[in-house]
Design a protein around this motif. Structure first.
Motif, mmCIF file in Angstrom:
data_model
loop_
_atom_site.group_PDB
_atom_site.id
_atom_site.type_symbol
_atom_site.label_atom_id
_atom_site.label_comp_id
_atom_site.label_asym_id
_atom_site.label_seq_id
_atom_site.Cartn_x
_atom_site.Cartn_y
_atom_site.Cartn_z
ATOM 1 N N ALA A 21 11.586 2.979 -5.387
ATOM 2 C CA ALA A 21 11.173 1.879 -4.506
ATOM 3 C C ALA A 21 9.664 1.882 -4.303
ATOM 4 C CB ALA A 21 11.888 1.996 -3.160
ATOM 5 N N ALA A 22 9.072 3.083 -4.195
ATOM 6 C CA ALA A 22 7.618 3.193 -4.037
ATOM 7 C C ALA A 22 6.898 2.710 -5.303
ATOM 8 C CB ALA A 22 7.231 4.638 -3.731
ATOM 9 N N LEU A 23 7.447 3.017 -6.462
ATOM 10 C CA LEU A 23 6.852 2.543 -7.722
ATOM 11 C C LEU A 23 6.914 1.022 -7.807
ATOM 12 C CD1 LEU A 23 8.248 5.208 -10.233
ATOM 13 C CD2 LEU A 23 5.901 4.997 -9.401
ATOM 14 N N GLY A 27 3.790 -1.628 -8.001
ATOM 15 C CA GLY A 27 3.720 -2.710 -8.972
ATOM 16 C C GLY A 27 3.513 -4.065 -8.312
ATOM 17 N N ILE A 28 4.212 -4.308 -7.207
ATOM 18 C CA ILE A 28 4.057 -5.567 -6.463
ATOM 19 C C ILE A 28 2.631 -5.709 -5.950
ATOM 20 C CG2 ILE A 28 4.779 -6.807 -4.388
ATOM 21 C CD1 ILE A 28 7.555 -5.492 -4.772
ATOM 22 N N THR A 29 2.099 -4.619 -5.407
ATOM 23 C CA THR A 29 0.721 -4.644 -4.888
ATOM 24 C C THR A 29 -0.285 -4.892 -6.003
ATOM 25 O OG1 THR A 29 1.390 -3.063 -3.180
ATOM 26 C CG2 THR A 29 -0.970 -3.361 -3.543
ATOM 27 N N ALA A 73 10.157 -7.009 -6.826
ATOM 28 C CA ALA A 73 10.516 -7.262 -5.430
ATOM 29 C C ALA A 73 12.022 -7.114 -5.220
ATOM 30 C CB ALA A 73 10.056 -8.658 -5.014
ATOM 31 N N TYR A 74 12.808 -7.581 -6.205
ATOM 32 C CA TYR A 74 14.259 -7.423 -6.120
ATOM 33 C C TYR A 74 14.644 -5.945 -6.121
ATOM 34 C CZ TYR A 74 19.126 -7.206 -7.605
ATOM 35 O OH TYR A 74 20.453 -6.901 -7.692
ATOM 36 N N GLY A 75 14.061 -5.175 -7.047
ATOM 37 C CA GLY A 75 14.368 -3.751 -7.114
ATOM 38 C C GLY A 75 13.961 -3.010 -5.852
ATOM 39 N N THR A 80 15.411 -0.135 -0.947
ATOM 40 C CA THR A 80 15.086 0.197 0.436
ATOM 41 C C THR A 80 16.250 -0.130 1.377
ATOM 42 O OG1 THR A 80 13.942 -1.950 0.618
ATOM 43 C CG2 THR A 80 12.586 -0.017 0.212
ATOM 44 N N GLU A 81 16.918 -1.242 1.129
ATOM 45 C CA GLU A 81 18.077 -1.585 1.967
ATOM 46 C C GLU A 81 19.214 -0.586 1.744
ATOM 47 O OE1 GLU A 81 18.484 -3.731 4.334
ATOM 48 O OE2 GLU A 81 16.515 -4.666 4.173
ATOM 49 N N TRP A 82 19.412 -0.165 0.495
ATOM 50 C CA TRP A 82 20.456 0.826 0.178
ATOM 51 C C TRP A 82 20.180 2.120 0.917
ATOM 52 C CZ3 TRP A 82 21.102 5.663 -1.815
ATOM 53 C CH2 TRP A 82 22.370 6.007 -2.297
ATOM 54 N N VAL A 83 18.926 2.562 0.883
ATOM 55 C CA VAL A 83 18.541 3.807 1.561
ATOM 56 C C VAL A 83 18.698 3.671 3.073
ATOM 57 C CG1 VAL A 83 16.597 5.332 2.077
ATOM 58 C CG2 VAL A 83 16.993 4.600 -0.266
#
Length: 305
Positions: A21-23, A27-29, A73-75, A80-83
Motif C-alpha cells: 500500500a505504501a508503494l 506511485g500516486i504521489t 489508487a485502487y490497489g 488499506t481498507e483490508w488492513v
C-alpha cells in the motif's frame, strides 16, 4: 495522540500488505508531481514552437499517467481498507477478551452502556483512522516533501514568497490538534452515557411503564442527548474554523505567485511554463494542507477512544 502509537502491535501482522500500500502511495504521489512538469514543457516547448506532435505526445503521457494513477489508487484503497478492517476485527476480539477477564469490582462500578460504546464506536473510529486516515497522512507527507522540494529547486526566492501564507495554517492546525482529543473524549463519554440510558430503559421498559415513569425517563434521555449534541457541535465549530482559513491563505499564496512570478516572467527571469507549473504545484499543495485538518480531526477521534 501518543495512544495511537500503541496500534503498531496490531499493524505488524499485516506488514507486507502495508508495504505494498505504501508503494502504491509513492506511485500516486510521483504521478501527481509529474503533471505540472508536463504542462510546463507543453507551454515552453510545444506551444512556443507550434509543434502539434509534442502536444499530442504530452496528452498521451498525461492519459497514461492518469490510467496508472487510477490502478495504483485502487490497489492502495483496497489494501488499506483490508488492513483497517482486520485491525478492527483483532481489536474487538482483544477488547472483548480483556473485558471478560476484568475483576467483578470493575463491572460493579462501570456502566454496561459505556463498555458497549467503547467496543463499537471507539473501535470504529480507530478503523476509520487506520483505513483512510493513516494512508492519507502518508500521502500528505509525501506530497508536502515532494512539492516543497520541487518549488525550492525550481525557484528558491519565489518558493519562500509563496510559502509564507502557509505558516499560519500550520500554526492553526497544530493548535487544533492539541485540543481535538479533549473534545472527542467529551463526545465519547456523552455517547457512552446515552448508550447507558438506552440500555437501561429498553431492558427495564416494563418497570418504567408499570410506574408511569415515561415522561421522567424521556426527560433524562433528552438531557443526555443534548449533552452529546453540544459536544458534537463543539467539535464541528472548531473544525469549521480551519477550512475557510486554508482557502483564504491558498488564495493569498496564488496572488503572491502571480504578482512576483509575473514580474519575473516579464523580466525574463522565469518562463511562462515555469510560472504555470509553479502555480500548479501550489494548488496541488492546497489539497494536503486542507486534508491535514481532517487528518488531525480523525486522529483526535481515534486517540480519544
Amino acid at each position: 495522540m501518543r495512544s495511537l502509537w500503541r496500534l503498531r502491535s496490531f499493524l505488524r501482522p499485516y506488514g507486507s500488505r502495508i508495504l505494498f500500500a505504501a508503494l502504491c502511495l509513492m506511485g500516486i504521489t510521483g504521478t501527481s508531481l509529474i503533471f505540472p512538469l508536463i504542462i510546463r514543457q507543453v507551454i515552453d516547448v510545444g506551444l512556443a514552437s507550434a509543434d502539434l506532435r509534442y502536444i499530442v505526445y504530452a496528452a498521451l503521457a498525461i492519459l497514461g499517467l492518469g490510467l496508472l494513477r487510477s490502478i495504483l489508487a485502487y490497489g492502495q484503497r483496497y489494501l488499506t481498507e483490508w488492513v483497517s478492517h482486520n485491525i478492527s476485527f483483532d481489536l474487538r476480539n482483544r477488547l472483548y477478551d480483556h473485558i471478560q477477564h476484568l475483576p467483578f469490582t470493575f463491572h460493579d462500578r462501570t456502566q454496561s452502556g459505556q463498555l458497549i460504546s467503547r467496543t463499537i464506536e471507539d473501535v470504529r473510529a480507530i478503523e476509520r483512522f487506520t483505513g483512510n486516515g493513516l494512508a492519507e497522512l502518508v500521502r500528505v507527507g509525501l506530497l508536502l516533501i515532494g512539492i516543497i522540494s520541487l518549488l525550492f529547486l525550481d525557484n528558491p526566492l519565489l518558493a519562500c514568497i509563496a510559502l509564507l501564507p502557509m505558516l499560519p495554517q500550520m500554526v492553526i492546525t497544530t493548535r487544533f490538534g492539541r485540543r481535538i482529543s479533549r473534545y472527542f473524549l467529551t463526545v465519547e463519554n456523552a455517547l457512552g452515557e446515552l448508550s447507558v440510558r438506552l440500555q437501561e430503559n429498553v431492558s427495564g421498559v416494563q418497570v418504567v411503564r408499570a410506574f408511569s415513569r415515561e415522561p421522567y425517563e424521556v426527560q433524562r434521555f433528552d438531557k443526555v442527548n443534548r449533552r452529546l449534541f453540544s459536544a458534537r457541535l463543539t467539535v464541528i465549530s472548531e473544525f469549521a474554523k480551519i477550512m475557510p482559513t486554508s482557502h483564504f491563505l491558498i488564495a493569498l499564496a496564488t496572488i503572491l505567485i502571480l504578482w512576483f512570478g509575473g514580474n519575473m516572467v516579464m523580466r525574463g527571469e522565469l518562463t511562462l511554463g515555469e510560472l504555470v507549473a509553479f502555480n500548479s504545484y501550489m494548488l496541488l499543495l492546497a489539497e494536503p494542507l486542507q486534508i491535514l485538518g481532517w487528518l488531525v480531526n480523525s486522529a483526535g477521534e481515534a486517540s480519544a477512544g
